[in-house]
Motif scaffolding. Structure first.
Motif, PDB file in Angstrom:
ATOM      1  N   ALA A 171       1.011  -1.173   0.435  1.00  0.00           N
ATOM      2  CA  ALA A 171      -0.098  -0.026   0.083  1.00  0.00           C
ATOM      3  C   ALA A 171       1.251   1.147  -0.339  1.00  0.00           C
ATOM      4  O   ALA A 171       0.325   2.317  -0.492  1.00  0.00           O
ATOM      5  CB  ALA A 171      -0.526  -0.217   0.738  1.00  0.00           C
ATOM      6  N   ALA A 172       2.199   1.581   0.261  1.00  0.00           N
ATOM      7  CA  ALA A 172       3.198   2.173   0.441  1.00  0.00           C
ATOM      8  C   ALA A 172       3.266   2.666  -0.884  1.00  0.00           C
ATOM      9  O   ALA A 172       3.300   4.230  -1.169  1.00  0.00           O
ATOM     10  CB  ALA A 172       4.610   2.068   1.007  1.00  0.00           C
ATOM     11  N   TYR A 173       3.079   1.460  -1.263  1.00  0.00           N
ATOM     12  CA  TYR A 173       3.229   2.065  -3.353  1.00  0.00           C
ATOM     13  C   TYR A 173       1.741   2.189  -3.828  1.00  0.00           C
ATOM     14  O   TYR A 173       1.825   3.947  -4.538  1.00  0.00           O
ATOM     15  CB  TYR A 173       3.536   1.512  -4.115  1.00  0.00           C
ATOM     16  N   THR A 174       1.190   1.557  -4.119  1.00  0.00           N
ATOM     17  CA  THR A 174      -0.600   1.426  -4.086  1.00  0.00           C
ATOM     18  C   THR A 174      -1.574   2.580  -4.395  1.00  0.00           C
ATOM     19  O   THR A 174      -1.793   3.087  -4.974  1.00  0.00           O
ATOM     20  CB  THR A 174      -1.091   0.111  -4.513  1.00  0.00           C
ATOM     21  N   GLN A 175      -1.243   2.562  -2.721  1.00  0.00           N
ATOM     22  CA  GLN A 175      -1.927   3.653  -2.339  1.00  0.00           C
ATOM     23  C   GLN A 175      -1.397   5.198  -1.964  1.00  0.00           C
ATOM     24  O   GLN A 175      -1.475   6.722  -2.229  1.00  0.00           O
ATOM     25  CB  GLN A 175      -2.757   3.505  -1.231  1.00  0.00           C
ATOM     26  N   GLY A 176      -0.266   5.098  -1.117  1.00  0.00           N
ATOM     27  CA  GLY A 176       0.362   5.829  -0.956  1.00  0.00           C
ATOM     28  C   GLY A 176       1.342   6.970  -1.919  1.00  0.00           C
ATOM     29  O   GLY A 176       0.817   8.156  -2.212  1.00  0.00           O
ATOM     30  N   LEU A 177       1.913   6.067  -3.332  1.00  0.00           N
ATOM     31  CA  LEU A 177       1.998   7.169  -4.609  1.00  0.00           C
ATOM     32  C   LEU A 177       0.526   7.754  -4.964  1.00  0.00           C
ATOM     33  O   LEU A 177       1.014   9.196  -6.006  1.00  0.00           O
ATOM     34  CB  LEU A 177       3.236   6.591  -5.624  1.00  0.00           C
ATOM     35  N   THR A 178       0.228   7.320  -5.079  1.00  0.00           N
ATOM     36  CA  THR A 178      -1.181   8.291  -5.623  1.00  0.00           C
ATOM     37  C   THR A 178      -2.109   9.100  -5.059  1.00  0.00           C
ATOM     38  O   THR A 178      -2.195  10.130  -5.706  1.00  0.00           O
ATOM     39  CB  THR A 178      -2.753   6.909  -5.690  1.00  0.00           C
ATOM     40  N   HIS A 179      -1.905   9.020  -3.719  1.00  0.00           N
ATOM     41  CA  HIS A 179      -2.038   9.831  -3.257  1.00  0.00           C
ATOM     42  C   HIS A 179      -1.089  11.505  -3.362  1.00  0.00           C
ATOM     43  O   HIS A 179      -1.415  12.608  -3.047  1.00  0.00           O
ATOM     44  CB  HIS A 179      -2.511   9.842  -1.115  1.00  0.00           C
ATOM     45  N   LEU A 180       0.551  10.796  -2.924  1.00  0.00           N
ATOM     46  CA  LEU A 180       1.005  12.129  -2.841  1.00  0.00           C
ATOM     47  C   LEU A 180       0.827  12.639  -4.651  1.00  0.00           C
ATOM     48  O   LEU A 180       1.417  14.365  -4.268  1.00  0.00           O
ATOM     49  CB  LEU A 180       2.670  11.217  -3.754  1.00  0.00           C
ATOM     50  N   ILE A 181       1.002  11.412  -5.303  1.00  0.00           N
ATOM     51  CA  ILE A 181       0.642  12.267  -7.426  1.00  0.00           C
ATOM     52  C   ILE A 181      -0.551  13.425  -7.184  1.00  0.00           C
ATOM     53  O   ILE A 181      -0.513  14.883  -7.220  1.00  0.00           O
ATOM     54  CB  ILE A 181       0.300  11.178  -7.901  1.00  0.00           C
ATOM     55  N   ALA A 182      -1.913  12.599  -6.632  1.00  0.00           N
ATOM     56  CA  ALA A 182      -2.369  13.670  -6.300  1.00  0.00           C
ATOM     57  C   ALA A 182      -2.288  15.576  -5.895  1.00  0.00           C
ATOM     58  O   ALA A 182      -3.171  16.532  -6.457  1.00  0.00           O
ATOM     59  CB  ALA A 182      -4.159  12.817  -6.084  1.00  0.00           C
ATOM     60  N   ARG A 183      -2.085  15.428  -4.423  1.00  0.00           N
ATOM     61  CA  ARG A 183      -1.345  15.900  -3.553  1.00  0.00           C
ATOM     62  C   ARG A 183      -1.142  17.131  -4.710  1.00  0.00           C
ATOM     63  O   ARG A 183      -0.602  18.068  -4.887  1.00  0.00           O
ATOM     64  CB  ARG A 183      -1.261  15.560  -2.907  1.00  0.00           C
ATOM     65  N   ALA A 184       0.009  16.280  -5.524  1.00  0.00           N
ATOM     66  CA  ALA A 184       1.033  17.351  -6.441  1.00  0.00           C
ATOM     67  C   ALA A 184       0.080  18.142  -7.762  1.00  0.00           C
ATOM     68  O   ALA A 184       0.383  18.917  -7.996  1.00  0.00           O
ATOM     69  CB  ALA A 184       2.020  16.271  -6.893  1.00  0.00           C
ATOM     70  N   LEU A 185      -0.406  17.381  -8.485  1.00  0.00           N
ATOM     71  CA  LEU A 185      -1.301  18.113  -9.454  1.00  0.00           C
ATOM     72  C   LEU A 185      -2.786  19.110  -8.729  1.00  0.00           C
ATOM     73  O   LEU A 185      -2.819  19.893  -9.633  1.00  0.00           O
ATOM     74  CB  LEU A 185      -1.932  16.971  -9.704  1.00  0.00           C
ATOM     75  N   LEU A 186      -3.434  18.370  -8.326  1.00  0.00           N
ATOM     76  CA  LEU A 186      -4.360  19.255  -7.983  1.00  0.00           C
ATOM     77  C   LEU A 186      -3.736  21.149  -7.543  1.00  0.00           C
ATOM     78  O   LEU A 186      -4.855  21.511  -7.997  1.00  0.00           O
ATOM     79  CB  LEU A 186      -4.947  18.616  -6.460  1.00  0.00           C
ATOM     80  N   PRO A 187      -2.657  21.229  -6.543  1.00  0.00           N
ATOM     81  CA  PRO A 187      -3.065  22.883  -7.385  1.00  0.00           C
ATOM     82  C   PRO A 187      -2.051  23.268  -8.578  1.00  0.00           C
ATOM     83  O   PRO A 187      -2.171  24.423  -8.680  1.00  0.00           O
ATOM     84  CB  PRO A 187      -1.528  23.045  -6.423  1.00  0.00           C
ATOM     85  N   LEU A 188      -1.815  22.617  -9.451  1.00  0.00           N
ATOM     86  CA  LEU A 188      -1.140  22.754 -11.256  1.00  0.00           C
ATOM     87  C   LEU A 188      -2.731  23.329 -11.604  1.00  0.00           C
ATOM     88  O   LEU A 188      -2.100  24.075 -12.796  1.00  0.00           O
ATOM     89  CB  LEU A 188      -0.957  21.385 -11.824  1.00  0.00           C
ATOM     90  N   GLU A 189      -3.998  23.426 -11.308  1.00  0.00           N
ATOM     91  CA  GLU A 189      -5.065  23.513 -12.552  1.00  0.00           C
ATOM     92  C   GLU A 189      -4.430  23.172 -13.395  1.00  0.00           C
ATOM     93  O   GLU A 189      -4.758  24.100 -14.449  1.00  0.00           O
ATOM     94  CB  GLU A 189      -4.891  25.075 -11.575  1.00  0.00           C
ATOM     95  N   ALA A 190      -3.988  22.119 -13.829  1.00  0.00           N
ATOM     96  CA  ALA A 190      -4.131  21.326 -15.222  1.00  0.00           C
ATOM     97  C   ALA A 190      -5.403  21.688 -16.000  1.00  0.00           C
ATOM     98  O   ALA A 190      -6.057  21.360 -15.660  1.00  0.00           O
ATOM     99  CB  ALA A 190      -3.544  20.274 -15.299  1.00  0.00           C
TER     100      ALA A 190
END
Length: 246
Positions: A171-190
């Protein structure tokens, strides 16, 4: 009257009636009598759910601890003297090593324990439960096979059996990295007008976790003992990619 199902237990208590506690109640109320309690008054309880106090919930055959992982230790200390002999206690936290340790240490020997992690939530279950995954980490007792059989038959869930350590490592990879990437992408207003199918799928994944409670994200990123290693590996790959791209 609850419809018949391969489940010997006939009453289910839910401690914590937030989004996930309500989700459990909605899907289980046709099979068992449900009693629920929460730190806040329970408003608009679904039909078939009886709001009660902590003692009423702990008198049930199955007790589900649907609270943030950060609240699990004081809760277990509080309910330990209230649980009836032969009861089954399960948590639904996003990490498993620490909850398994807490329950095994603080809850009485006369109750069975299963640490679980439903790999879905209110967003992902909207299309139905069939095919969704639930991890079960048996800690104490012999209830796991019967509960797994019930969840397969009644809800169509895919049951994954694992140790708490196996769960948290993956889960450190499959879930942890998903949330990490989400937190990085959301502020970018892509931009989302000219998009590829791959971007649409990526943004769909981001959207599924963007509304998770802060406690869920904190448990995934800070409560998993293997999450930091996963993040460091990811950051190292990104640094390498940045150098390659100049």
């Amino acid at each position: 009257m609850a419809r018949s199902a391969p489940l010997d237990h006939r009453s289910l208590g839910i401690i914590g009636f937030g989004a996930f506690g309500r989700l459990i109640a909605e899907h289980m109320r046709g099979f068992v009598k449900i009693h629920a309690t929460d730190a806040l008054p329970i408003a608009n309880a679904p039909h078939g759910v009886t709001p009660t106090d902590l003692g009423g919930v702990c008198a049930c055959d199955i007790v589900v601890l649907a609270v943030p992982v950060s609240e699990l230790e004081p809760l277990c200390m509080q309910i330990a003297p209230l649980l009836r002999p032969g009861a089954l206690v399960m948590d639904v936290g996003s990490v498993k090593v620490e909850p398994a340790r807490i329950m095994a240490t603080l809850l009485p020997r006369h109750v069975s324990l299963i640490a679980t992690h439903p790999l879905f939530g209110p967003q992902s279950i909207k299309g139905g439960a069939a095919g969704l995954k639930l991890v079960m980490c048996p800690i104490r007792g012999t209830d796991e096979r019967r509960i797994a059989a019930f969840l397969r038959k009644a809800m169509g869930l895919r049951i994954i059996r694992a140790t708490p350590e196996e769960h948290d490592r993956e889960a450190a990879y499959t879930q942890g990295l998903t949330h990490l990437i989400a937190r990085a992408l959301l502020p970018l207003e892509a931009p989302r007008r000219i998009t590829t199918r791959s971007f649409d799928l990526l943004w769909e994944a981001v959207s599924m976790v963007r509304h998770d409670a802060a406690g869920v994200t904190a448990a995934i990123e800070n409560g998993n003992p293997y999450a930091m290693d996963a993040r460091q590996s990811f950051f190292a790959e990104m640094d390498s990619l940045r150098q390659d791209l100049g």
